[in-house]
Write a protein that holds these residues in place. Structure first.
Motif, mmCIF file in Angstrom:
data_model
loop_
_atom_site.group_PDB
_atom_site.id
_atom_site.type_symbol
_atom_site.label_atom_id
_atom_site.label_comp_id
_atom_site.label_asym_id
_atom_site.label_seq_id
_atom_site.Cartn_x
_atom_site.Cartn_y
_atom_site.Cartn_z
ATOM 1 N N ALA A 148 19.325 -105.840 5.096
ATOM 2 C CA ALA A 148 20.278 -105.733 6.203
ATOM 3 C C ALA A 148 20.130 -104.379 6.887
ATOM 4 O O ALA A 148 19.818 -103.371 6.241
ATOM 5 N N GLY A 149 20.361 -104.348 8.185
ATOM 6 C CA GLY A 149 20.383 -103.091 8.924
ATOM 7 C C GLY A 149 19.029 -102.470 9.179
ATOM 8 O O GLY A 149 18.952 -101.312 9.604
ATOM 9 N N ALA A 150 17.947 -103.209 8.920
ATOM 10 C CA ALA A 150 16.615 -102.677 9.227
ATOM 11 C C ALA A 150 16.475 -102.501 10.731
ATOM 12 O O ALA A 150 16.949 -103.323 11.518
ATOM 13 N N ARG A 151 15.833 -101.441 11.147
ATOM 14 C CA ARG A 151 15.575 -101.228 12.579
ATOM 15 C C ARG A 151 14.275 -101.932 12.948
ATOM 16 O O ARG A 151 13.224 -101.703 12.333
ATOM 17 N N VAL A 152 14.353 -102.800 13.936
ATOM 18 C CA VAL A 152 13.195 -103.575 14.382
ATOM 19 C C VAL A 152 12.897 -103.188 15.825
ATOM 20 O O VAL A 152 13.657 -103.512 16.741
ATOM 21 N N ASP A 153 11.821 -102.443 16.034
ATOM 22 C CA ASP A 153 11.356 -102.120 17.383
ATOM 23 C C ASP A 153 10.335 -103.168 17.801
ATOM 24 O O ASP A 153 9.436 -103.524 17.019
ATOM 25 N N VAL A 154 10.454 -103.650 19.027
ATOM 26 C CA VAL A 154 9.581 -104.698 19.538
ATOM 27 C C VAL A 154 9.091 -104.305 20.929
ATOM 28 O O VAL A 154 9.869 -103.758 21.726
ATOM 29 N N TRP A 155 7.819 -104.555 21.222
ATOM 30 C CA TRP A 155 7.318 -104.312 22.573
ATOM 31 C C TRP A 155 6.133 -105.234 22.856
ATOM 32 O O TRP A 155 5.420 -105.653 21.954
ATOM 33 N N GLU A 156 5.956 -105.595 24.128
ATOM 34 C CA GLU A 156 4.891 -106.509 24.505
ATOM 35 C C GLU A 156 4.575 -106.386 25.988
ATOM 36 O O GLU A 156 5.337 -105.812 26.763
ATOM 37 N N ALA A 157 3.432 -106.970 26.364
ATOM 38 C CA ALA A 157 3.049 -107.056 27.764
ATOM 39 C C ALA A 157 3.697 -108.285 28.405
ATOM 40 O O ALA A 157 4.089 -109.231 27.709
ATOM 41 N N ARG A 213 -19.536 -105.517 25.456
ATOM 42 C CA ARG A 213 -18.319 -105.994 24.818
ATOM 43 C C ARG A 213 -17.211 -106.173 25.849
ATOM 44 O O ARG A 213 -17.168 -105.467 26.856
ATOM 45 N N GLY A 214 -16.299 -107.108 25.571
ATOM 46 C CA GLY A 214 -15.179 -107.345 26.463
ATOM 47 C C GLY A 214 -13.979 -106.502 26.090
ATOM 48 O O GLY A 214 -13.857 -106.023 24.955
ATOM 49 N N PRO A 215 -13.016 -106.325 27.014
ATOM 50 C CA PRO A 215 -11.829 -105.508 26.769
ATOM 51 C C PRO A 215 -10.604 -106.305 26.339
ATOM 52 O O PRO A 215 -9.527 -105.728 26.192
ATOM 53 N N MET A 216 -10.740 -107.631 26.127
ATOM 54 C CA MET A 216 -9.560 -108.465 25.954
ATOM 55 C C MET A 216 -8.935 -108.367 24.565
ATOM 56 O O MET A 216 -9.639 -108.241 23.554
ATOM 57 N N ARG A 217 -7.606 -108.453 24.559
ATOM 58 C CA ARG A 217 -6.826 -108.596 23.342
ATOM 59 C C ARG A 217 -6.140 -109.958 23.378
ATOM 60 O O ARG A 217 -5.639 -110.379 24.437
ATOM 61 N N PRO A 218 -6.072 -110.660 22.250
ATOM 62 C CA PRO A 218 -5.325 -111.922 22.235
ATOM 63 C C PRO A 218 -3.835 -111.675 22.385
ATOM 64 O O PRO A 218 -3.342 -110.572 22.124
ATOM 65 N N ALA A 219 -3.118 -112.692 22.827
ATOM 66 C CA ALA A 219 -1.678 -112.575 23.036
ATOM 67 C C ALA A 219 -0.978 -112.150 21.751
ATOM 68 O O ALA A 219 -1.222 -112.727 20.687
ATOM 69 N N HIS A 220 -0.094 -111.164 21.848
ATOM 70 C CA HIS A 220 0.586 -110.671 20.648
ATOM 71 C C HIS A 220 1.881 -109.959 21.010
ATOM 72 O O HIS A 220 2.099 -109.544 22.146
ATOM 73 N N LEU A 221 2.692 -109.807 20.001
ATOM 74 C CA LEU A 221 3.970 -109.102 20.091
ATOM 75 C C LEU A 221 3.960 -108.009 19.029
ATOM 76 O O LEU A 221 3.641 -108.272 17.865
ATOM 77 N N HIS A 222 4.280 -106.777 19.426
ATOM 78 C CA HIS A 222 4.275 -105.639 18.497
ATOM 79 C C HIS A 222 5.608 -105.507 17.757
ATOM 80 O O HIS A 222 6.671 -105.706 18.350
ATOM 81 N N PHE A 223 5.511 -105.107 16.475
ATOM 82 C CA PHE A 223 6.706 -104.789 15.682
ATOM 83 C C PHE A 223 6.517 -103.446 14.968
ATOM 84 O O PHE A 223 5.437 -103.152 14.448
ATOM 85 N N LYS A 224 7.579 -102.681 14.938
ATOM 86 C CA LYS A 224 7.684 -101.526 14.040
ATOM 87 C C LYS A 224 9.006 -101.687 13.313
ATOM 88 O O LYS A 224 10.065 -101.728 13.949
ATOM 89 N N VAL A 225 8.957 -101.782 11.985
ATOM 90 C CA VAL A 225 10.158 -102.074 11.198
ATOM 91 C C VAL A 225 10.387 -100.949 10.204
ATOM 92 O O VAL A 225 9.485 -100.613 9.418
#
Length: 294
Positions: A148-157, A213-225
């Motif tokens: 409980a009470g964990a801090r969840v940071d989320v960021w995405e394009a 080489r290509g510059p692409m990243r697959p679709a994703h969502l970042h988390f820092k917990v």
């Protein structure tokens, strides 16, 4: 010729030995270890490829350009570390080997400390373009107990492949932070992640192009917990079926982080809200490692 070659090798080794000796009096033992190892490997690399003066100058120019393009919104050296696999190697070296823990991956250059705080179930999109996506799961320990009470940071394009910091002004969208609930649950609304290219209009992009080489990243969502008594978790979730899962420019994909995105027509969402248009949902548990484990 053999004598000349031996003489050249002796000359080269003498340079390396002299530099190694210069760090012999370094007081900090870890700094001494790291710097002497760096010198040995860097000099061995130069000898192995027979580095020319022209190539050395090109490398210095490359690093100079990386420094000039780096600012508070863009970190070209992190991008360089990412595309060379050094970031993921560092993650692998430092990740605790604890069964059941969520796997870690690269941090990336677009985290912003102090992102807007949202309530449990809130919306981090705040104007970011894309299909609405409900993301949920549980934050828990490797022993199964909820946190409980964990801090969840989320960021995405957004759906156009840009983070808010890549736009002009002080726009904040597609990022936020929240706290897990009493049973470790977390949930929020965002937009369905989309694949995008890493910034490739600078020296790192030139390197990728030269290497084919290509510059692409697959679709994703970042988390820092983060939570007291637990190791900080840096991870992503990737969208299953993305065409770039097998060729991520920064080598960050792990099978255990690939998640199905469920597609739904307009209607009632899991939180009881009425969605006027099609929406998606992703579910993923975030499993933290207690301090001292692994």
């Amino acid at each position: 010729m053999n004598g000349e070659h031996a003489g050249g090798a002796d000359r080269e080794q003498a340079v390396t030995d002299e530099v190694l000796a210069s760090f012999g009096g370094t007081v900090d033992p870890r700094l001494r270890e790291v710097m002497r190892s760096l010198v040995r490997h860097l000099h061995a690399f130069a000898r192995e490829v027979r580095l020319s003066e022209r190539e050395w100058e090109a490398a210095i120019e490359f690093l100079t350009r990386a420094g000039h393009i780096t600012d508070e919104r863009r970190q070209e050296f992190i991008l360089l570390s990412d595309v060379l696999g050094l970031s993921m190697l560092t993650v692998a070296i430092n990740e605790p080997a604890v069964p059941g823990a969520t796997e870690a991956t690269v941090f990336g250059p677009f985290f912003v400390d102090g992102a807007p705080e949202i309530p449990l179930g809130g919306d981090i999109a705040r104007g970011a373009a894309g299909t609405p996506c409900h993301v949920s799961g549980q934050v828990r320990s490797t022993d199964g107990s909820p946190i409980a009470g964990a801090r969840v940071d989320v960021w995405e394009a957004d759906e156009d492949g840009f983070y808010d910091v890549q736009y002009s002004g002080d726009r904040s969208a597609g990022r936020g932070r929240l706290r897990s609930g009493a049973d470790g649950e977390y949930r929020f609304w965002s937009v369905l992640p989309a694949p995008y290219p890493i910034p490739h209009d600078g020296p790192v992009g030139d390197l990728l192009a030269a290497a084919g080489r290509g510059p692409m990243r697959p679709a994703h969502l970042h988390f820092k917990v983060t939570a007291p008594g637990y190791r900080t978790l840096i991870t992503h979730i990737f969208v299953a079926g993305d065409p770039y899962l097998g060729c991520d420019a920064v080598f960050g994909v792990k099978d255990g982080l690939v998640v199905e995105a469920e597609h739904h027509p307009a209607g009632t969402a899991p939180d009881g809200s009425r969605q006027a248009a099609a929406w998606t949902a992703m579910t993923f548990d975030l499993v933290l490692v207690p301090d001292g484990a692994g």
